[in-house]
Design a protein around this motif. Sequence first.
Motif, PDB file in Angstrom:
ATOM      1  N   ASP A  71     -96.833 -12.202 -15.824  1.00 58.09           N
ATOM      2  CA  ASP A  71     -95.817 -12.004 -14.801  1.00 58.09           C
ATOM      3  C   ASP A  71     -95.079 -13.320 -14.619  1.00 58.09           C
ATOM      4  O   ASP A  71     -95.378 -14.306 -15.293  1.00 58.09           O
ATOM      5  CB  ASP A  71     -96.434 -11.516 -13.479  1.00 58.09           C
ATOM      6  CG  ASP A  71     -97.589 -12.403 -13.027  1.00 58.09           C
ATOM      7  OD1 ASP A  71     -97.555 -13.626 -13.301  1.00 58.09           O
ATOM      8  OD2 ASP A  71     -98.526 -11.898 -12.393  1.00 58.09           O
ATOM      9  N   VAL A  72     -94.111 -13.325 -13.746  1.00 61.10           N
ATOM     10  CA  VAL A  72     -93.337 -14.532 -13.464  1.00 61.10           C
ATOM     11  C   VAL A  72     -93.612 -14.929 -12.022  1.00 61.10           C
ATOM     12  O   VAL A  72     -93.492 -14.105 -11.109  1.00 61.10           O
ATOM     13  CB  VAL A  72     -91.829 -14.304 -13.696  1.00 61.10           C
ATOM     14  CG1 VAL A  72     -91.026 -15.525 -13.271  1.00 61.10           C
ATOM     15  CG2 VAL A  72     -91.572 -13.987 -15.170  1.00 61.10           C
ATOM     16  N   ASP A  73     -94.004 -16.176 -11.836  1.00 56.73           N
ATOM     17  CA  ASP A  73     -94.351 -16.678 -10.502  1.00 56.73           C
ATOM     18  C   ASP A  73     -93.304 -17.673 -10.034  1.00 56.73           C
ATOM     19  O   ASP A  73     -92.937 -18.595 -10.778  1.00 56.73           O
ATOM     20  CB  ASP A  73     -95.715 -17.370 -10.526  1.00 56.73           C
ATOM     21  CG  ASP A  73     -96.837 -16.433 -10.905  1.00 56.73           C
ATOM     22  OD1 ASP A  73     -97.347 -15.732 -10.019  1.00 56.73           O
ATOM     23  OD2 ASP A  73     -97.201 -16.399 -12.109  1.00 56.73           O
ATOM     24  N   VAL A  74     -92.826 -17.480  -8.809  1.00 58.81           N
ATOM     25  CA  VAL A  74     -91.894 -18.436  -8.217  1.00 58.81           C
ATOM     26  C   VAL A  74     -92.390 -18.838  -6.839  1.00 58.81           C
ATOM     27  O   VAL A  74     -92.993 -18.033  -6.119  1.00 58.81           O
ATOM     28  CB  VAL A  74     -90.457 -17.867  -8.111  1.00 58.81           C
ATOM     29  CG1 VAL A  74     -89.891 -17.559  -9.490  1.00 58.81           C
ATOM     30  CG2 VAL A  74     -90.406 -16.651  -7.218  1.00 58.81           C
ATOM     31  N   LEU A  75     -92.160 -20.086  -6.502  1.00 60.96           N
ATOM     32  CA  LEU A  75     -92.478 -20.586  -5.169  1.00 60.96           C
ATOM     33  C   LEU A  75     -91.202 -20.626  -4.357  1.00 60.96           C
ATOM     34  O   LEU A  75     -90.175 -21.136  -4.820  1.00 60.96           O
ATOM     35  CB  LEU A  75     -93.080 -21.990  -5.260  1.00 60.96           C
ATOM     36  CG  LEU A  75     -93.524 -22.617  -3.929  1.00 60.96           C
ATOM     37  CD1 LEU A  75     -94.738 -21.888  -3.367  1.00 60.96           C
ATOM     38  CD2 LEU A  75     -93.836 -24.112  -4.118  1.00 60.96           C
ATOM     39  N   ILE A  76     -91.253 -20.072  -3.155  1.00 55.75           N
ATOM     40  CA  ILE A  76     -90.117 -20.082  -2.243  1.00 55.75           C
ATOM     41  C   ILE A  76     -90.547 -20.772  -0.957  1.00 55.75           C
ATOM     42  O   ILE A  76     -91.739 -20.848  -0.662  1.00 55.75           O
ATOM     43  CB  ILE A  76     -89.615 -18.644  -1.944  1.00 55.75           C
ATOM     44  CG1 ILE A  76     -90.747 -17.811  -1.323  1.00 55.75           C
ATOM     45  CG2 ILE A  76     -89.077 -17.991  -3.212  1.00 55.75           C
ATOM     46  CD1 ILE A  76     -90.316 -16.424  -0.883  1.00 55.75           C
ATOM     47  N   PRO A  77     -89.596 -21.291  -0.169  1.00 56.19           N
ATOM     48  CA  PRO A  77     -89.993 -21.904   1.103  1.00 56.19           C
ATOM     49  C   PRO A  77     -90.668 -20.889   2.019  1.00 56.19           C
ATOM     50  O   PRO A  77     -90.254 -19.730   2.097  1.00 56.19           O
ATOM     51  CB  PRO A  77     -88.664 -22.383   1.689  1.00 56.19           C
ATOM     52  CG  PRO A  77     -87.760 -22.538   0.512  1.00 56.19           C
ATOM     53  CD  PRO A  77     -88.162 -21.446  -0.440  1.00 56.19           C
ATOM     54  N   GLU A  78     -91.674 -21.326   2.697  1.00 55.56           N
ATOM     55  CA  GLU A  78     -92.401 -20.434   3.594  1.00 55.56           C
ATOM     56  C   GLU A  78     -91.477 -19.827   4.647  1.00 55.56           C
ATOM     57  O   GLU A  78     -91.607 -18.648   4.993  1.00 55.56           O
ATOM     58  CB  GLU A  78     -93.530 -21.221   4.266  1.00 55.56           C
ATOM     59  CG  GLU A  78     -94.498 -20.380   5.047  1.00 55.56           C
ATOM     60  CD  GLU A  78     -95.662 -21.213   5.549  1.00 55.56           C
ATOM     61  OE1 GLU A  78     -96.574 -20.620   6.141  1.00 55.56           O
ATOM     62  OE2 GLU A  78     -95.664 -22.437   5.358  1.00 55.56           O
ATOM     63  N   ALA A  79     -90.510 -20.603   5.112  1.00 50.71           N
ATOM     64  CA  ALA A  79     -89.597 -20.109   6.147  1.00 50.71           C
ATOM     65  C   ALA A  79     -88.709 -18.981   5.639  1.00 50.71           C
ATOM     66  O   ALA A  79     -88.157 -18.213   6.439  1.00 50.71           O
ATOM     67  CB  ALA A  79     -88.732 -21.260   6.669  1.00 50.71           C
TER      68      ALA A  79
END
Length: 383
Positions: free
Chosen positions: A142-150
Amino acid sequence: MRSALARLASLDLPKVSPHDLPFPTAAQLDLAKAAILGADAAAPAWRRWKARGLALEAVDEASGRLFSQLWINHEAAGIGDDDLALLKGVYRQTLAHNAVTLAAGLEMSQPLAAAGIPMVFIKGAAMIAMAGGRIGLRRTNDVDVLIPEADAARAMAIMRGAGYQSTLQVDHTAIGAQHAVGFRGAAGVEIDLHWWAFKVAGDDRAVFETACPATLLGRGVLVPSPTECLVGAVGGAFSCGWSGSPLRWIADAMLLLENSTIDWDYVVQRAARPGLTLALADGLGFLVREFAAPIPSRVVAELRRRPVGWRERGNHWAVCDGRRPGRVLLYHLEQHRARRLRYPADVPWDLLGHLAQVTGKKSGRRRDVVQRLRAPAPVTQLR
């Protein structure tokens, strides 16, 4: 409360296979050395592995994830013709699979980009981008991305609005209790949105602050810095509450160590995040011991000197062994501590209150949390 905790301690998931723990078995270690190291070490490791009477067709899943790198390193390892056909076939299959998966993941991320939500591609996609786009290097499911928690609640709404199917029934109330959620496209490809870089709660703004531009299938993306990728590879192997990670973390870490400049002062500083001190100390120490990794001795020594609380130590102990009773309790004790540090105004002071939140009940009765824990939320299985 005491009786509830006793019942919680008695709960456990099935024992984790030794093949799926963070540290490899002896056979896995030989296979990893054959896939990663130069001829002086890879060839003897391959001969030791073959002498065990094992067959590539029957290896465990974690070992199978090294097949592409075994193919790439087959000359150094001295792998014979009888094994090359399988390794070459797996490598070609990985190329085709990753091309489809990465292209679909990039397309699925476009609604988030259009909405102005920052994204850093992590894990497999980041490693492929940092390896110069060699998409056959390692299989990524799969593809994993990190986004800001907010931005997590808005990002989930955008993905649903774009027609993507959530793999879980979660809403904004889950943020602060879970680390990620997956979305599946029409072709079955999944993109996982992470708002923590690890499964235990913590501040991961540093990933965005140090992110680097890269190219993935011809598209510009952001990936973690090499140093942050190293922290993610090693720390992530020990951050799962229910089991360890496949031994691919070793291959990722060695690739980074051999091809990148690492900011070791940053590594030591980053280790202050909940869940990372013991992971980095043990993981980096293992790489030095077994792979002669170019890691300054002062770094491991400083990490080992750091004080570590009993909750973090208990969770790390359970993750590394996989047979410890009460692993559910050990994990939630550490998660509760980390959440209290991260959200002091929103997380109950007591463990049962924390459990009520993470099992789907924001407030109210705490008496039934043990029953809900018998079916842990699938989000904890996201890798």
